[in-house]
Enzyme design. Structure first.
Site, short mmCIF file in Angstrom:
data_model
loop_
_atom_site.label_atom_id
_atom_site.label_comp_id
_atom_site.label_asym_id
_atom_site.label_seq_id
_atom_site.Cartn_x
_atom_site.Cartn_y
_atom_site.Cartn_z
N GLU A 1 -9.97 -2.03 13.43
CA GLU A 1 -10.33 -2.96 12.34
C GLU A 1 -9.19 -3.92 12.05
O GLU A 1 -8.03 -3.52 11.93
CB GLU A 1 -10.65 -2.15 11.09
N ARG B 1 -1.65 -6.67 12.31
CA ARG B 1 -2.60 -5.95 13.14
C ARG B 1 -3.33 -6.90 14.09
O ARG B 1 -3.62 -6.54 15.24
CB ARG B 1 -3.60 -5.18 12.28
N ARG C 1 0.85 -1.19 0.00
CA ARG C 1 0.00 0.00 0.00
C ARG C 1 0.89 1.25 0.00
O ARG C 1 1.65 1.46 0.95
CB ARG C 1 -0.90 0.03 1.24
N ARG D 1 -0.62 2.19 13.24
CA ARG D 1 -1.31 0.98 12.80
C ARG D 1 -1.23 0.75 11.30
O ARG D 1 -1.87 -0.16 10.78
CB ARG D 1 -2.77 1.01 13.25
N HIS D 2 -0.46 1.57 10.57
CA HIS D 2 -0.36 1.41 9.12
C HIS D 2 1.06 1.05 8.69
O HIS D 2 2.03 1.56 9.26
CB HIS D 2 -0.78 2.70 8.40
N SER E 1 -11.63 -6.62 6.65
CA SER E 1 -12.66 -5.95 5.86
C SER E 1 -13.10 -6.92 4.76
O SER E 1 -12.25 -7.56 4.12
CB SER E 1 -12.12 -4.66 5.23
N GLU F 1 0.51 4.20 0.78
CA GLU F 1 -0.18 5.22 1.55
C GLU F 1 0.84 5.95 2.43
O GLU F 1 1.56 5.31 3.20
CB GLU F 1 -1.25 4.59 2.44
#
Length: 607
Positions: free
Chosen positions: A530, A581, A379, A387-388, A533, A381
């Site tokens: 989370e 996670r 990712r 948490r990422h 998903s 991002e």
């Protein structure tokens, strides 16, 4: 001188001799009387030349006919000879004693220096040149039942402490430790004690000795009821560079709970108020190979490994098979822009941000029906949070359904309960080692898993005074708040919500049949964050194209994906799990970097 007669020469010699005596008695320097001596010696030489005799009084002839005096002389000779013999014997004895003393001192010095001893020292580099009959014992297997037995163990030298004529060491393998003790003795030299005491921390060593039971439990080791009386100690691989931090500092328990939400900057190291040295996250990650040696980290990643094992076990029992999909793809996995792009032999490509499209093809269109995959997910991002990650391990599954996506939710509920039960049962020791450094409360979960609708979750937030609309996505803070509310209301840290707004879900999500603003999608949560998903997927190609256009996705970029549904495709659903996670939240860790082997975030791509 040739004109003088022998008598005159004799007189001259006498005069010169007297002059020399006077000079010597007056202690005059040799330089003053040495010329007189040379002259006298020359006169003596001339005298002998003229007379044929040495200058001086004539030698007395031995008198004959004195037998008694001869006997006395012989007795004196015997006595002198005896004394000489006794003296020689005495000197010989002294020499022998001196040689023996020197031999013993040399032997003692060599023993102290370890000369000729093979029970300590640097071992020959292991290059697989031989196979011996040696048997190594694992530290975790050292128990009182082995008392009296000789064992050979290998591990990292965690600590070494010299005490007088002895030394104490703690050896570590994985997260198990044992104490070794060594004192000078018959077979233990001073040099061996010094060698052990000087060994650099974290060196890899082989330690051999006898297992004994200590009078008191060893507080500084996991194997508290035994210790090893060392008989040999060899370095297999010494630490060559100075340690950036001490293992005891890296193992110190957390005194304060670090926040698990908000921005994260690894350069912002917090200083403990108690003044005790603790190793910061940046230092740990810069020297990850050392950080991973701590008992807590050894346990975290063994627990993480067990999650993978339990994931496979449960799904395989339910008829799933494991697949392996490509990570090099054209376009973007889910139509997003946050992908790592690259050149693929002149064509644009990217790293997969999800196995989504391929796992759907395998399950719904290729006849495998139930599939799962474990693998890297990328990712791009620029999220600097706790948490990422830019790369993490995805645990994905996809399965066909007969009539309702609740079939998928039931599988997920069973899966997580199986994983949680398995961790609590199989990883008891590891959980306690994590808890020693990172205290956490055991995860609370229900059977079956608590299910809420998205609207119900939003209503709980509003009841608590939080502004949350039914059709807006949840913020991280609101997710955390909802987790707290659910824990207080239902007594569980684990739950899921379904019927999310369609606008916040991917293009391939099946719309809700009764409310077009909602979708047949769901998220699972641990401690208010989370971890999964998923959704029922669209399996009709016309609807897929419609939804893709609504998202602004070029159909040519997903042509192969859409075409895979044109030849008959089964209704299906699934989800994607972030392994790091799950482990982070199950253990109550505040930062996902603590559950990632070698974290990759926007600011870190090494080691």
């Amino acid at each position: 001188m040739s004109e003088l007669s022998p008598e005159e020469i004799g007189t001259k010699i006498t005069e010169l001799g007297e002059a020399i005596k006077v000079a010597k008695s007056e202690k005059k320097p040799k330089e003053e009387w040495e010329p007189i001596l040379k002259e006298m010696l020359a006169m003596k030489a001339k005298y002998k030349e003229l007379t044929g005799n040495d200058f001086g009084p004539p030698k007395k002839e031995k008198k004959q006919g004195q037998p008694a005096q001869q006997d006395v002389s012989d007795k004196n000779k015997d006595k002198k000879a005896k004394k000489a013999a006794e003296k020689a014997a005495k000197e010989a004895k002294k020499a022998a004693n001196r040689a023996e003393r020197e031999r013993r001192e040399k032997e003692k010095a060599e023993k102290l220096a370890g000369v000729g001893q093979d029970n300590f020292g640097d071992a020959k580099m292991i290059q697989s040149h031989e196979v011996t009959d040696k048997i190594w014992t694992r530290i975790e297997d050292l128990k009182p039942v082995l008392a009296g037995q000789q064992v050979l163990i290998r591990g990292h030298l965690q600590t070494v402490r010299g005490v007088g004529k002895g030394v104490f060491v703690v050896l570590r393998s994985t997260f198990y430790t044992v104490q070794g003790v060594c004192f000078e003795g018959k077979d233990i030299s001073q040099a061996m004690i010094k060698y052990i005491a000087a060994m650099p921390a974290e060196s890899v060593v082989d330690m051999k000795g006898t297992v004994t039971i200590p009078e008191e439990p060893v507080s500084g080791a996991t194997q508290k009821m035994v210790e090893v009386q060392i008989t040999s100690f060899h370095a297999i691989c010494k630490t060559k560079a100075a340690l950036p931090f001490l293992m005891e500092d890296a193992c110190r328990p957390d005194t304060e709970k670090e926040t698990d939400v908000g921005a994260y900057n690894e350069d912002d190291e917090e200083v403990a108020e108690d003044g005790v040295i603790r190793v910061g996250q940046k230092m740990r990650l810069d020297y990850r190979w050392l950080d991973l040696r701590t008992p807590a980290n050894q346990s975290i990643f063994r627990i993480e490994s067990m999650v993978g094992c339990l994931f496979r076990e449960c799904l395989m029992k339910k008829g799933f098979i494991e697949i392996h999909t490509p990570k090099l793809i054209s376009g973007a996995s889910e139509g997003g822009s946050e992908v790592f792009t690259l050149d693929y032999f002149g064509s644009p490509a990217c790293l997969s941000m999800s196995p989504q499209l391929h796992k759907q093809i395998c399950a719904a269109s290729s006849g495998f029906e139930r599939v799962f995959e474990t693998g890297p997910v990328f990712r791009a991002e620029n999220s600097n949070t706790r948490r990422h990650l830019c790369e993490f391990t995805g645990f994905d599954l996809e399965m066909v359904i007969n009539e309702h996506y609740d079939e998928v939710l039931d599988v997920f509920s069973d899966l997580f309960i199986s994983i949680f039960d398995g961790l609590n049962e199989r990883c008891k020791a590891e959980l306690e080692r994590v808890r020693e450094q990172h205290p956490f409360e055991d995860l609370q979960y229900l059977r079956p898993t608590l299910k809420l609708t998205y609207a119900e979750g939003c209503a709980l937030l509003r009841e608590a005074g939080v502004d949350q609309d039914d059709y807006e996505d949840l913020s991280t803070e609101n997710e955390k708040k909802l987790g707290t509310i659910v824990k207080e209301k239902y007594g569980t840290d684990f739950f899921f919500m379904d019927k999310y707004p369609l606008a916040v879900r991917p293009f391939y999500t099946m719309p809700d049949p009764e409310n077009p603003k909602l979708s047949n999608s769901y998220d699972f949560f641990i401690r208010g964050q989370e971890i999964l998903s998923g959704a029922q997927r669209v399996h009709e190609p016309d609807l897929i194209e419609e939804r893709a256009k609504a998202w602004g996705i070029e159909l040519k970029d997903i042509e192969a994906y859409v075409n895979s549904f044109r030849h008959g495709s089964q209704p299906h659903g699934g989800g994607g799990i972030g392994l790091e996670r799950v482990v982070m939240l199950f253990l109550g860790l505040p930062n996902i970097r603590k559950s990632a082997w070698f974290p990759r975030d926007p600011k870190r791509i090494a080691p």
